[in-house]
Every structure is written in C-alpha cells, then in structure tokens.
Design an enzyme around this catalytic site. Structure first.
Site, mmCIF file in Angstrom:
data_model
loop_
_atom_site.group_PDB
_atom_site.id
_atom_site.type_symbol
_atom_site.label_atom_id
_atom_site.label_comp_id
_atom_site.label_asym_id
_atom_site.label_seq_id
_atom_site.Cartn_x
_atom_site.Cartn_y
_atom_site.Cartn_z
ATOM 1 N N PRO A 64 -3.654 -4.772 -0.847
ATOM 2 C CG PRO A 64 -1.974 -3.406 0.011
ATOM 3 C CD PRO A 64 -3.326 -3.946 0.322
ATOM 4 C CG ASP A 101 -2.520 -7.096 3.049
ATOM 5 O OD1 ASP A 101 -2.027 -6.029 2.628
ATOM 6 O OD2 ASP A 101 -3.604 -7.134 3.667
ATOM 7 C CG HIS A 102 3.577 -4.538 -0.182
ATOM 8 N ND1 HIS A 102 4.507 -4.475 0.830
ATOM 9 C CD2 HIS A 102 4.277 -4.383 -1.335
ATOM 10 C CE1 HIS A 102 5.710 -4.295 0.320
ATOM 11 N NE2 HIS A 102 5.603 -4.235 -0.990
ATOM 12 N NE ARG A 103 -4.088 -4.041 3.898
ATOM 13 C CZ ARG A 103 -5.345 -4.312 4.238
ATOM 14 N NH1 ARG A 103 -6.181 -3.333 4.513
ATOM 15 N NH2 ARG A 103 -5.755 -5.567 4.300
#
Length: 465
Positions: free
Chosen positions: A259, A435-437
């Site tokens: 994401p 990467d929003h994770r």
C-alpha cells in the site's frame, strides 16, 4: 571427447536469458574462462566464461535467441585434461574450484556457485519424500518435479521430459518451490495459471502476470522464433523481454502488494547548491564528480539514522518486519535496455568522497549495461533522480522488497520568502513513497522533514549526528 554446456541460472532463480552475441565461432580454440558469449538476463548483461579449454564443436543457439535455463547452448571438443570438472573455475558470480580428486559425492562447481550433491550418475541427489497415499500418488508426485534442472555441464544431452496423456492431465501444476511460494504470497491459484516455461512449467513471470490481470497466452514455437521487432507505417512492435520484462513484472507486483503513500515537500536548497560549489573548488574533491544527487544521497543516509523504520522490509512468509542495520542504497538508472536499480552496498559507512566515487561507478556501469546481478539485489531503500529530466515531482513506485523510495525533483530558481523578504532562490521538490504496512504517516513525515532540513541548511546535520 565432446562436452556439452547448458545455460546456467545466472542469478536468483531466473528461468531464461537472451544470447546477445557470441564471442566465438565453430572451430575456434578457446581457453578456460575465456568469454564465449554475452547474455542478457532479466536483470543485467553478463559475460559468459568458457567452462572448458578446447575447440568449439557447435553453437546450439543463435544470437538474439531467448534460451531457457538448462538448455544446451554450445558443445566443446576437449581432451581428457580439459574435460576435468576442475575446468569450471571462473564464474559470473565468482564460483571457486574444487579438487577433482575429491569424492564424487561432493558438490559440482558451476557458473553461479555450487549445486546439489552429485552422485556417480551425475544427477543431483534428491531428498526422499514420504507419502501416506498410494503408489499412484507417488508416481504423480514424481511427475510433478520440474523436468529441467539448471545443470550447466553434462556429457550427454538430457531430453526435456514433457508429460502427456491422461497422467499429465491429473498432475498438479508444474512449478518450482520459489514460484509456488510467490503464488501463495500473491494469493494466486496455480491451477488457473498457464505456464510458459519448458513443458508448461509455470515461471515467476507467469504468476506475476496473472496477479496483475494479464495472463500470458501460449505462443507456438514458430511464432516465438519470429518474435522480433516489427515496424509498419502506423506502429512498431517490440518483444517484451530482458530487463524491460523483469522491471514491468516487479513494478506490477510492488504496486499490487504494497500500500503506497506519497508525500511531498518543496525546500529551498540554495545553501546546498552553495556548498556544492565550494566542495567542487576544494582540493579534496578535485577530479571527483559532485552533483546534487551526491549531497541528497548523503542526506538520505543521515535522515535514515533518525528514522530507521524506512530502512526495512515486510516478510510475508515469516510474518515479520525486518529492519536492516545497514543501508544498501539503490539508485534508479535509465539505461538503453530499460530501468534498473543497482545499489551501493553499505552506503551508510561511506564518506561523502567515497559515496561520490561509488555513484559515478554505479551510473557508468548501468549505462553501459554491465551491472552485475549481485548489484541489482539486496537494496534496502532507493532514490530516483527525476530532476535530471526537468521534472519537479512524482509518485515513485517502491522497488520490490523495500519500504521507501525518494524522488528528487529538478533544482529551479523560483520566488521564495527568505528572511521575511521575497527573493529568488533555488528550490527543489522532494517526493517520498513508502509502504504503509511498515511506515506510519508520522514516521514518513519525520524522515521527509529531516531530509528537507538537511538540504535547506546543511549545518543542521550538526544537530542530527
């Protein structure tokens, strides 16, 4: 004695390579480790050394052919001395030599290191698998093993075993363990994927294309043989292969699995440009190539010390976040064969002078198409310098396996409020995708703010280290 040489895997499970050019012809006498061909993998152009000293008896593939790993490409006529396994000394990845007098059960050297334990029959020993089912289940499992193994040197041709008939219809999809793991990670059912490898073998590209919604179609051999660029008055068609094919698959995989979040910051880099001018005029940097990218790369490395979460990766299989305690800095490079992202190993341990030298060598090597597969793997964070094309900002896609990428915009003169007055200053836009994770908005914002602070006032570094 005739010795046959098969195309080895030149890096991390690649399934094919294109022969760009032959450096020898039938009848030529070659020495051990003499370069016999130049091949392009999905990642880089590699010079292929000869595993034997002898005479070229036959070239099995023409320049321009895309060859599957494990397929014969050249045969040599050698004497008994030249046929020794110790002849395979050099390698594209620095393989070493084992004494041929040692036991036959030792691992055979090949062009990319050392393979599996080899029995007297010359075939890799396989671990026996246990089955609770019937004899038919054991037979189906044996048929499911990929028929092509990347054993580069053999004395007799090994025909490709292509399953057919009712037994083939019932067997599970043919693929390798890394490909099956990739399919699990991407949520792809291999039963629905058409394999384009030898004998219907499902490759990494097949899985990635399926995940992206562009399932490849099987191509007849005669059509594949004629798959070269075709131009007409209205359109030009170019086969998708090599670096371009790998890059496309990697970007699709990254875009659909990580994401992405992108943030932007425009900063006054006049102090950095003034520093650059002073450094170029200094005795220490005389003769070295210094650019805004050099300073920005060093600034990224410093900002990472305060924001280490951006130097990490998401391990889906282990369900772990892996934070790196080193920085392999990737630099996106536009080359005639497509986009590549070679990386500078242990960049965080380099001085500005060392980083300048490494950047120059990296870009020169990339543009000449000579980047090694090893330099294209293992990156931890990347920079793409879109400013060299006159672009101010963008939304870069993460290099697969990395948590962040920084895009550097062009340095432009623009009206700017400086010391409470309007002045003409040199400004740059920074774009950060992450990467929003792995990276929260706060962490990404702090990193970008630190990077901007360093570039707008290099003296700020004194408060950060």
């Amino acid at each position: 004695m005739i010795k046959e040489f098969r195309l080895p895997d030149l890096g991390e499970g690649l399934t094919e390579s294109e022969i760009l050019s032959w450096k020898v012809a039938v009848g030529d006498t070659v020495t051990l480790n003499q370069v016999i061909a130049e091949v392009e993998t999905a990642k880089a152009v590699v010079e292929l050394p000869s595993p034997f000293a002898g005479t070229v008896a036959a070239l099995h593939e023409q320049a321009g052919s895309v060859v599957e790993v494990g397929k014969p490409i050249v045969s040599f006529e050698v004497d008994d001395a030249g046929a020794s396994p110790s002849a395979v000394a050099g390698s594209a990845a620095g393989a070493s030599v084992e004494n041929p007098a040692e036991t036959a059960a030792k691992r055979e050297p090949n062009l990319v290191g050392y393979g599996a334990v080899v029995e007297k029959s010359g075939r890799p020993a396989r671990r026996q698998r246990s089955f609770d089912g019937s004899t038919g289940e054991r037979e189906a499992a044996r048929e499911a093993v990929p028929a092509v193994e990347p054993v580069p040197v053999v004395e007799q041709p090994a025909p490709l075993a292509v399953p057919s008939g009712p037994a083939a219809e019932k067997e599970r999809p043919r693929s390798t363990p890394p490909v099956r793991k990739l399919a699990r990670d991407l949520g792809v059912d291999l039963e629905l994927v058409k394999g384009t490898g030898p004998g219907g073998l499902i490759t990494r590209s097949d899985v990635q294309d399926f995940a992206a919604g562009s399932q490849p179609q099987l191509i007849a051999p005669e059509a594949a043989a004629s798959a070269v660029g075709v131009s007409t008055e209205r359109e030009t068609r170019t086969p998708i292969k090599g670096v371009r094919k790998f890059t496309a698959a990697a970007m699709v995989q990254s875009a659909f699995t990580a994401p992405h979040v992108t943030e932007f910051l425009t900063v006054d880099v006049t102090p950095t440009m003034e520093l650059l001018t002073r450094l170029k005029a200094s005795r220490e940097f005389a003769g070295y190539k210094l650019t805004p990218l050099t300073i920005a790369a060093k600034a990224v490395l410093i900002a990472l010390r305060r924001n280490p979460t951006l130097n990490s990766r998401w391990d889906e299989g282990a369900q772990e976040i892996v934070q790196f305690n080193y920085v392999n800095l990737g630099i996106a490079a536009a080359t005639p064969r497509g986009l590549t992202v070679p990386n500078i190993k242990e960049a965080d341990k380099m001085t500005l002078l060392e980083l300048s030298t490494a950047l120059s060598e990296l870009t020169d090597t990339a543009r000449s198409g000579k980047t090694s597969p090893a330099d294209l793997t293992g990156g931890t964070i990347s920079i793409t310098n879109i400013g060299v094309f006159g672009i101010d900002a963008g939304t870069p896609i993460l290099n697969p396996g990395e948590a962040a990428i920084v895009a550097l915009g062009s340095v432009r003169k623009a009206p700017w409020v400086h010391n409470d007055e309007l002045a003409v200053r040199q400004v740059m836009s920074l774009s950060l995708s992450f990467d929003h994770r792995l990276v929260d908005g706060e962490q990404g914002s702090k990193f970008l703010a630190d990077l901007g602070a360093i570039l707008s006032d290099p003296a700020t570094v004194m408060t950060m280290i």
